[in-house]
Design a protein around this motif. Structure first.
Motif, PDB file in Angstrom:
ATOM      1  N   TRP A   1     -13.446  46.613 -20.594  1.00  0.00           N
ATOM      2  CA  TRP A   1     -12.709  45.789 -21.400  1.00  0.00           C
ATOM      3  C   TRP A   1     -12.256  44.438 -20.855  1.00  0.00           C
ATOM      4  O   TRP A   1     -12.208  44.612 -19.473  1.00  0.00           O
ATOM      5  CB  TRP A   1     -11.191  46.587 -21.399  1.00  0.00           C
ATOM      6  CG  TRP A   1     -11.298  47.619 -22.328  1.00  0.00           C
ATOM      7  CD1 TRP A   1     -11.472  48.886 -22.088  1.00  0.00           C
ATOM      8  CD2 TRP A   1     -11.131  47.746 -23.858  1.00  0.00           C
ATOM      9  NE1 TRP A   1     -11.527  49.958 -23.181  1.00  0.00           N
ATOM     10  CE2 TRP A   1     -11.201  48.947 -24.069  1.00  0.00           C
ATOM     11  CE3 TRP A   1     -10.882  46.731 -24.737  1.00  0.00           C
ATOM     12  CZ2 TRP A   1     -11.292  49.542 -25.593  1.00  0.00           C
ATOM     13  CZ3 TRP A   1     -10.850  47.035 -26.037  1.00  0.00           C
ATOM     14  CH2 TRP A   1     -11.034  48.367 -26.561  1.00  0.00           C
ATOM     15  N   PHE A   2     -12.480  43.663 -21.549  1.00  0.00           N
ATOM     16  CA  PHE A   2     -12.103  42.265 -21.081  1.00  0.00           C
ATOM     17  C   PHE A   2     -10.990  41.424 -22.077  1.00  0.00           C
ATOM     18  O   PHE A   2     -10.688  42.140 -23.118  1.00  0.00           O
ATOM     19  CB  PHE A   2     -13.380  41.158 -21.183  1.00  0.00           C
ATOM     20  CG  PHE A   2     -14.458  41.725 -20.366  1.00  0.00           C
ATOM     21  CD1 PHE A   2     -15.333  42.851 -20.710  1.00  0.00           C
ATOM     22  CD2 PHE A   2     -14.764  41.154 -19.312  1.00  0.00           C
ATOM     23  CE1 PHE A   2     -16.435  43.071 -19.909  1.00  0.00           C
ATOM     24  CE2 PHE A   2     -15.976  41.488 -18.668  1.00  0.00           C
ATOM     25  CZ  PHE A   2     -16.814  42.385 -18.728  1.00  0.00           C
ATOM     26  N   ARG A   3     -10.421  40.456 -21.575  1.00  0.00           N
ATOM     27  CA  ARG A   3      -9.440  39.786 -22.369  1.00  0.00           C
ATOM     28  C   ARG A   3      -9.446  38.224 -22.269  1.00  0.00           C
ATOM     29  O   ARG A   3     -10.057  37.697 -21.157  1.00  0.00           O
ATOM     30  CB  ARG A   3      -8.121  40.301 -22.113  1.00  0.00           C
ATOM     31  CG  ARG A   3      -7.367  39.993 -20.721  1.00  0.00           C
ATOM     32  CD  ARG A   3      -6.073  40.627 -20.306  1.00  0.00           C
ATOM     33  NE  ARG A   3      -5.671  40.228 -19.112  1.00  0.00           N
ATOM     34  CZ  ARG A   3      -4.392  40.709 -18.758  1.00  0.00           C
ATOM     35  NH1 ARG A   3      -3.739  41.793 -19.483  1.00  0.00           N
ATOM     36  NH2 ARG A   3      -3.924  40.324 -17.485  1.00  0.00           N
ATOM     37  N   GLN A   4      -8.973  37.674 -23.466  1.00  0.00           N
ATOM     38  CA  GLN A   4      -8.965  36.055 -23.412  1.00  0.00           C
ATOM     39  C   GLN A   4      -7.631  35.712 -23.942  1.00  0.00           C
ATOM     40  O   GLN A   4      -7.414  35.771 -25.271  1.00  0.00           O
ATOM     41  CB  GLN A   4     -10.335  35.494 -23.749  1.00  0.00           C
ATOM     42  CG  GLN A   4     -10.373  34.097 -23.715  1.00  0.00           C
ATOM     43  CD  GLN A   4     -11.406  33.577 -24.280  1.00  0.00           C
ATOM     44  OE1 GLN A   4     -12.314  34.249 -24.876  1.00  0.00           O
ATOM     45  NE2 GLN A   4     -11.835  32.293 -23.671  1.00  0.00           N
ATOM     46  N   ALA A   5      -6.819  35.054 -23.124  1.00  0.00           N
ATOM     47  CA  ALA A   5      -5.571  34.317 -23.856  1.00  0.00           C
ATOM     48  C   ALA A   5      -5.804  33.104 -24.041  1.00  0.00           C
ATOM     49  O   ALA A   5      -6.693  32.334 -23.594  1.00  0.00           O
ATOM     50  CB  ALA A   5      -4.587  34.651 -22.646  1.00  0.00           C
ATOM     51  N   PRO A   6      -5.117  32.446 -24.871  1.00  0.00           N
ATOM     52  CA  PRO A   6      -5.199  31.026 -25.485  1.00  0.00           C
ATOM     53  C   PRO A   6      -5.224  30.164 -24.240  1.00  0.00           C
ATOM     54  O   PRO A   6      -4.457  30.034 -23.287  1.00  0.00           O
ATOM     55  CB  PRO A   6      -3.804  30.877 -26.147  1.00  0.00           C
ATOM     56  CG  PRO A   6      -3.510  32.282 -26.853  1.00  0.00           C
ATOM     57  CD  PRO A   6      -3.762  33.223 -25.580  1.00  0.00           C
ATOM     58  N   GLY A   7      -6.310  29.357 -24.205  1.00  0.00           N
ATOM     59  CA  GLY A   7      -6.352  28.256 -23.308  1.00  0.00           C
ATOM     60  C   GLY A   7      -6.981  28.636 -21.985  1.00  0.00           C
ATOM     61  O   GLY A   7      -6.812  28.117 -21.055  1.00  0.00           O
ATOM     62  N   LYS A   8      -7.026  30.224 -21.671  1.00  0.00           N
ATOM     63  CA  LYS A   8      -7.636  30.495 -20.545  1.00  0.00           C
ATOM     64  C   LYS A   8      -8.921  31.143 -20.617  1.00  0.00           C
ATOM     65  O   LYS A   8      -9.484  31.396 -21.717  1.00  0.00           O
ATOM     66  CB  LYS A   8      -6.684  31.688 -19.922  1.00  0.00           C
ATOM     67  CG  LYS A   8      -5.228  31.072 -19.617  1.00  0.00           C
ATOM     68  CD  LYS A   8      -4.714  32.422 -19.001  1.00  0.00           C
ATOM     69  CE  LYS A   8      -2.932  31.591 -18.638  1.00  0.00           C
ATOM     70  NZ  LYS A   8      -2.283  33.073 -18.058  1.00  0.00           N
TER      71      LYS A   8
END
Length: 122
Positions: free
Chosen positions: A36-43
């Motif tokens: 599982w991966f994640r991406q936050a806005p601007g990151k």
């Protein structure tokens, strides 16, 4: 063809819980390392948790240790991410990804799901 479909995201208050699911089709879990991966806005996208092809080994980012648990159900060909004690900083699009092969490294996945939004807010 291998496909990954995530579900379970949504809006939750701080301190709450969510369980994400990743249904795998076109391949059996025995031959896949799933992460599982994640991406936050601007990151940049970051790894969250990884489970080995056997299911015996897991590892997680320091930021989620003790709060998130990754698991897999071979009968359902599904990988789960149980997220507890959620914080605002956990807000991101969460992606399921698979690497064909054995072992416990989630680096350089071969396939990605479309992502599911998790928003932690009061």
């Amino acid at each position: 063809q291998l496909q990954l479909v995530e579900s379970g995201g949504g809006l939750v208050q701080p301190g709450g819980s969510l369980r994400l699911s990743c249904v795998v089709s076109g391949f059996t879990l025995n031959n896949l390392v799933i992460g599982w991966f994640r991406q936050a806005p601007g990151k940049e996208r970051e790894g969250v948790s990884c489970i080995s092809s056997s299911g015996a080994n897991t590892n997680s980012a320091d930021s989620v240790k003790g709060r998130f648990t990754i698991s897999r159900d071979f009968a359902k060909n599904t990988v789960f991410l149980q997220m507890n004690s959620l914080k605002a900083e956990d807000t991101a699009v969460y992606y399921c990804a698979a690497r064909i092969g054995y072992g416990s490294s989630c680096r350089n996945p071969d396939y990605w799901g479309q992502g599911t939004q998790v928003t932690v807010s009061s």
